[in-house]
Motif scaffolding. Sequence first.
Motif, short mmCIF file in Angstrom:
data_model
loop_
_atom_site.label_atom_id
_atom_site.label_comp_id
_atom_site.label_asym_id
_atom_site.label_seq_id
_atom_site.Cartn_x
_atom_site.Cartn_y
_atom_site.Cartn_z
N ALA A 81 0.83 -1.21 0.00
CA ALA A 81 0.00 0.00 0.00
C ALA A 81 0.86 1.26 0.00
CB ALA A 81 -0.92 -0.01 1.22
N SER A 82 1.95 1.25 0.78
CA SER A 82 2.82 2.42 0.86
C SER A 82 3.49 2.72 -0.48
CB SER A 82 3.89 2.21 1.93
OG SER A 82 3.31 2.13 3.21
N GLN B 127 2.65 1.69 -3.47
CA GLN B 127 1.71 1.98 -4.57
C GLN B 127 1.17 3.40 -4.50
OE1 GLN B 127 -1.08 -1.31 -4.49
NE2 GLN B 127 0.16 -2.50 -5.91
N ARG B 128 1.44 4.08 -3.40
CA ARG B 128 1.11 5.51 -3.36
C ARG B 128 2.03 6.29 -4.30
NH1 ARG B 128 1.40 4.98 2.49
NH2 ARG B 128 -0.63 4.38 3.31
N ALA C 195 0.92 3.24 -8.81
CA ALA C 195 -0.04 2.15 -8.64
C ALA C 195 0.35 0.89 -9.39
CB ALA C 195 -1.43 2.62 -9.10
N VAL D 220 8.70 7.20 2.08
CA VAL D 220 7.43 6.51 2.30
C VAL D 220 7.63 5.26 3.16
CG1 VAL D 220 7.42 4.96 0.28
CG2 VAL D 220 5.28 5.91 1.13
N THR E 74 5.96 4.36 7.06
CA THR E 74 5.03 3.23 7.15
C THR E 74 4.96 2.72 8.59
OG1 THR E 74 5.51 2.57 4.88
CG2 THR E 74 4.49 0.92 6.30
#
Length: 323
Positions: free
Chosen positions: A36-37, A39-40, A43, A92, A96
């Motif tokens: 999730a981190s 893909q910020r 994507a 990022v 996390t």
Amino acid sequence: MVLDLNALTLHNCVLQLADGCGETTVPKSCLKLLSASLQRLDASWLVKPFGSSANGFTTKDSDLDLTCIIPGKSQKAALEIFSNKRAEVEEVLKATLGIEVLQVIWTARVPVVKMKFAGFLEVDLTFQNVAALVNTDLLKAYSNMSPQLRQLGIAVKRWAKAADVSGAPQGNLSSYSFTLMAIYFMQTCHGLPCLPTDVFSEDGPAIDLSGWRWECGLPLPTLLMQFFFFYSDSRQFQWGSEVVSVRMGCRLTMEHQCFAWLETWNQTNRLHIEDPFILDRNLNCVLGTWQEGRLKEALQDAAAAMTSGKLPRCLDSGRTEAK
């Protein structure tokens, strides 16, 4: 009775190490968070597990190896993209929840970020490490095919770590190499089918392997004892000339034409282990001369112990952990 007790100890040891459904929640949570981190940032980036945490020879205390890939990109193109965004990647990751970044090595052949998750799980995040995913799929197929092989692989890895003969950073063979040695032993001594390596790619196996099953009627202690004898007895495995090759799955020496690309450095006294996909790569490249001598001694000691009805010294207690 000694043999029965040792057999029970060994089986319990493997069962305790083998990954269970309730033990995978932490690695899965880590994978989900990191996916999730990252893909910020893009994507299209995918984070996938590989190595011991995903190849079927998993133990409860396996570290977590992950790779972030950009599908459809060559390694060179993908690494250039990651390099251009490395400041953002580091930022990022550090933000996390539960992640502690320990070391960042962008100059390595395969860039890696070393981290710790939840205060105890060691995590290595590499980038565009597609070859590792293919290797993982091959070992996963073998572990799914034979529960006896899976148990033997876990026992061998446990023994190697406890005997201090495993770990590439220390000049020893990697756990991957020991798993290949277990597969090769089962192929050449017990008829384990040889899976075609050319059906594996970064997109996964090209054929359905779910129906491939193979059983061996021998118990784990017998297989482990035979494994030690195979590699320690010069009348069996030809150390220095024979090549551990799960790709071929039969006993051949380094002079055979199928190993024309294998880098042997004309060394006829070294253990040769072929990477099943990178055919010029000899996995003994990390093995020091002194460490190789110690590996031979450890194999001989383990064979002698099991011949006398005992477990190898490093396997006689459930306190020793393996990865």
